[in-house]
Write a protein that holds these residues in place. Structure first.
Motif, PDB file in Angstrom:
ATOM      1  N   VAL A  93     -27.639  11.519 -55.921  1.00  0.00           N
ATOM      2  CA  VAL A  93     -29.227  11.895 -56.051  1.00  0.00           C
ATOM      3  C   VAL A  93     -30.053  10.841 -55.292  1.00  0.00           C
ATOM      4  O   VAL A  93     -30.885  11.215 -54.653  1.00  0.00           O
ATOM      5  CB  VAL A  93     -29.338  12.063 -57.768  1.00  0.00           C
ATOM      6  N   ALA A  94     -29.538   9.733 -55.900  1.00  0.00           N
ATOM      7  CA  ALA A  94     -30.370   8.676 -55.374  1.00  0.00           C
ATOM      8  C   ALA A  94     -30.705   8.572 -53.827  1.00  0.00           C
ATOM      9  O   ALA A  94     -31.734   8.114 -53.343  1.00  0.00           O
ATOM     10  CB  ALA A  94     -29.844   6.923 -55.836  1.00  0.00           C
ATOM     11  N   ASN A  95     -29.665   9.020 -53.013  1.00  0.00           N
ATOM     12  CA  ASN A  95     -29.749   9.039 -51.834  1.00  0.00           C
ATOM     13  C   ASN A  95     -30.130  10.343 -50.893  1.00  0.00           C
ATOM     14  O   ASN A  95     -29.896  10.492 -49.837  1.00  0.00           O
ATOM     15  CB  ASN A  95     -28.574   8.495 -50.921  1.00  0.00           C
ATOM     16  N   GLY A  96     -30.379  11.332 -51.948  1.00  0.00           N
ATOM     17  CA  GLY A  96     -30.702  12.666 -51.309  1.00  0.00           C
ATOM     18  C   GLY A  96     -29.575  13.373 -50.843  1.00  0.00           C
ATOM     19  O   GLY A  96     -29.828  14.221 -49.873  1.00  0.00           O
ATOM     20  N   LEU A  97     -28.388  13.257 -51.230  1.00  0.00           N
ATOM     21  CA  LEU A  97     -27.394  13.830 -50.746  1.00  0.00           C
ATOM     22  C   LEU A  97     -26.861  15.181 -51.418  1.00  0.00           C
ATOM     23  O   LEU A  97     -27.410  15.283 -52.754  1.00  0.00           O
ATOM     24  CB  LEU A  97     -26.191  12.907 -50.560  1.00  0.00           C
ATOM     25  N   ASN A  98     -25.865  15.750 -51.089  1.00  0.00           N
ATOM     26  CA  ASN A  98     -25.283  17.112 -51.810  1.00  0.00           C
ATOM     27  C   ASN A  98     -24.352  17.003 -52.996  1.00  0.00           C
ATOM     28  O   ASN A  98     -23.623  15.695 -52.909  1.00  0.00           O
ATOM     29  CB  ASN A  98     -25.127  17.911 -50.686  1.00  0.00           C
ATOM     30  N   THR A 270     -24.333  22.812 -64.057  1.00  0.00           N
ATOM     31  CA  THR A 270     -25.634  23.079 -63.103  1.00  0.00           C
ATOM     32  C   THR A 270     -25.809  22.141 -62.167  1.00  0.00           C
ATOM     33  O   THR A 270     -25.703  20.980 -62.133  1.00  0.00           O
ATOM     34  CB  THR A 270     -26.824  22.837 -64.158  1.00  0.00           C
ATOM     35  N   GLY A 271     -26.312  22.705 -60.792  1.00  0.00           N
ATOM     36  CA  GLY A 271     -26.446  21.864 -59.627  1.00  0.00           C
ATOM     37  C   GLY A 271     -27.718  21.080 -59.638  1.00  0.00           C
ATOM     38  O   GLY A 271     -28.845  21.380 -60.187  1.00  0.00           O
ATOM     39  N   VAL A 272     -27.570  19.755 -59.346  1.00  0.00           N
ATOM     40  CA  VAL A 272     -28.764  18.970 -59.299  1.00  0.00           C
ATOM     41  C   VAL A 272     -29.187  18.926 -57.799  1.00  0.00           C
ATOM     42  O   VAL A 272     -30.465  19.023 -57.559  1.00  0.00           O
ATOM     43  CB  VAL A 272     -28.534  17.522 -59.965  1.00  0.00           C
ATOM     44  N   THR A 273     -28.417  18.714 -56.951  1.00  0.00           N
ATOM     45  CA  THR A 273     -28.683  18.810 -55.416  1.00  0.00           C
ATOM     46  C   THR A 273     -27.839  19.917 -54.711  1.00  0.00           C
ATOM     47  O   THR A 273     -26.862  20.268 -55.443  1.00  0.00           O
ATOM     48  CB  THR A 273     -28.530  17.545 -54.720  1.00  0.00           C
ATOM     49  N   PRO A 274     -28.376  20.440 -53.592  1.00  0.00           N
ATOM     50  CA  PRO A 274     -27.504  21.534 -52.967  1.00  0.00           C
ATOM     51  C   PRO A 274     -26.049  21.149 -52.575  1.00  0.00           C
ATOM     52  O   PRO A 274     -25.752  20.118 -52.652  1.00  0.00           O
ATOM     53  CB  PRO A 274     -28.238  21.837 -51.838  1.00  0.00           C
ATOM     54  N   GLY A 275     -25.126  22.299 -52.900  1.00  0.00           N
ATOM     55  CA  GLY A 275     -23.699  21.882 -52.797  1.00  0.00           C
ATOM     56  C   GLY A 275     -23.106  23.305 -52.231  1.00  0.00           C
ATOM     57  O   GLY A 275     -23.671  24.313 -52.318  1.00  0.00           O
ATOM     58  N   ASP A 276     -21.873  23.105 -51.925  1.00  0.00           N
ATOM     59  CA  ASP A 276     -21.077  24.276 -51.528  1.00  0.00           C
ATOM     60  C   ASP A 276     -20.834  25.273 -52.700  1.00  0.00           C
ATOM     61  O   ASP A 276     -20.665  26.585 -52.452  1.00  0.00           O
ATOM     62  CB  ASP A 276     -19.560  23.881 -51.026  1.00  0.00           C
TER      63      ASP A 276
END
Length: 324
Positions: A93-98, A270-276
């Motif tokens: 999350v901190a780095n804006g990753l998936n 629940t998804g926080v950042t987008p993922g597969d």
């Protein structure tokens, strides 16, 4: 466990995801984790259950909220073990990753392993390989067995592993065997779950957090897969912690029954950042946000996906979550 409990728990992971997602890309993993933990903790006591945290943010002297041994719920209804990770993927999350998620697993009291916050050696597989491999085998043997069972040449197999220096020897062995490697930057729970989805990844190997291993094992049981693990205490302090938590043989091979018991297990995320696997929190116009969640039950292996639109106050600080 009552089925309605799943919907109550998913509302909790939704709240944690919504508050954590506001910190995406801001370089502050601690604030993201704190936001998720506060949101999750504040909603637990309204749930009809008599829950005990067996995997949380740490022991009582380390974590003010969601600590191991903390009682949750309104103390009515089923006695259950609760495993939580308010934000699996703080640096993500901190780095804006998936692939960051908020996750809860629940099982009848006495089912979930009280895992110390140390490393665990892991082997995660899907239904086709469940019960047919052993963490005790050398990786070359494991790959050969999997290749034969799946009827796949090694060159077409994909193995997932965290990209860490401690895995350098294991990664070299995988390269030598000729399999494809999916190197993960973070996301220990999602990495293991992916092996049971029977899509791109065939195996998940290597070491990661022991608490995350139990959470992943809960999901794998719902998916018909398998997790095997072994605690890896580093030094006397971690060894003593294992003993204090009841693990008198820390090097014991842990199978599914030791990790999550024999009863019904529930897994919600629940998804926080987008993922597969799950989409992340998506902010919409007109003071709305959309979340994507999954609810799994091991008893009948049902997997339900839930898309929810949330409304928040018009005068609202999207970073702190407070009304202004």
């Amino acid at each position: 466990m009552e089925r309605h409990l799943a919907l109550e728990l998913v509302r909790i992971t939704e709240a944690a995801a919504l508050d954590a997602a506001r910190w995406t890309g801001r370089g502050d993993k601690n604030s993201a984790d704190e936001a998720a933990t506060i949101a999750m903790r504040s909603r637990f006591n309204s749930v009809t259950m008599d829950g005990t945290v067996v995997i949380g943010e740490g022991e009582m002297d380390e974590a003010p909220m969601l600590y191991i041994g903390e009682k949750l719920g309104n103390h009515r209804g089923s006695k259950i073990d609760i495993a939580v990770d308010p934000l699996e993927g703080t640096e993500t999350v901190a780095n804006g990753l998936n692939n960051a998620i908020s996750v809860i697993a629940a099982a009848p009291q006495g089912s979930l392993l009280h895992a110390p916050d140390i490393y665990m050696q892991k082997l995660a597989v899907g239904p086709a390989l469940a019960g047919k491999l052993s963490l005790d085998d050398p990786i070359e043997t494991t790959l050969d067995k999997a290749s034969r069972i799946l009827n796949k040449p090694l060159s077409e197999m994909t193995v997932s592993i965290l990209g860490r220096e401690r895995h350098s020897v294991l990664i070299a062995a995988l390269r030598k065997a000729g399999v494809r490697i999916k190197l993960l930057s973070h996301g220990d729970v999602m990495g293991a779950i992916e092996a049971a989805m029977e899509k791109e990844v065939d195996l998940y190997v290597g070491s990661g957090g022991a608490p995350e291993g139990v959470l992943a094992a809960a999901a794998l049981k719902c998916l018909g897969g398998e997790m095997q693990g072994r605690l890896l205490p580093d030094g006397m302090e971690e060894y003593s912690r294992c003993i204090r938590m009841g693990h008198h043989q820390p090097d014991q091979l842990l199978m599914m029954e030791q990790l999550i018991g024999h009863g019904n297990v529930m897994f919600v995320a629940t998804g926080v950042t987008p993922g597969d696997f799950l989409q992340g929190v998506h902010y919409l116009p007109k003071h709305k946000a959309e979340t994507h969640s999954v609810i799994m039950h091991s008893q009948n292996r049902t997997i339900s996906y839930l898309t929810t639109t949330h409304h928040y106050p018009e005068q609202y600080d999207t970073l702190t979550g407070a009304a202004i």
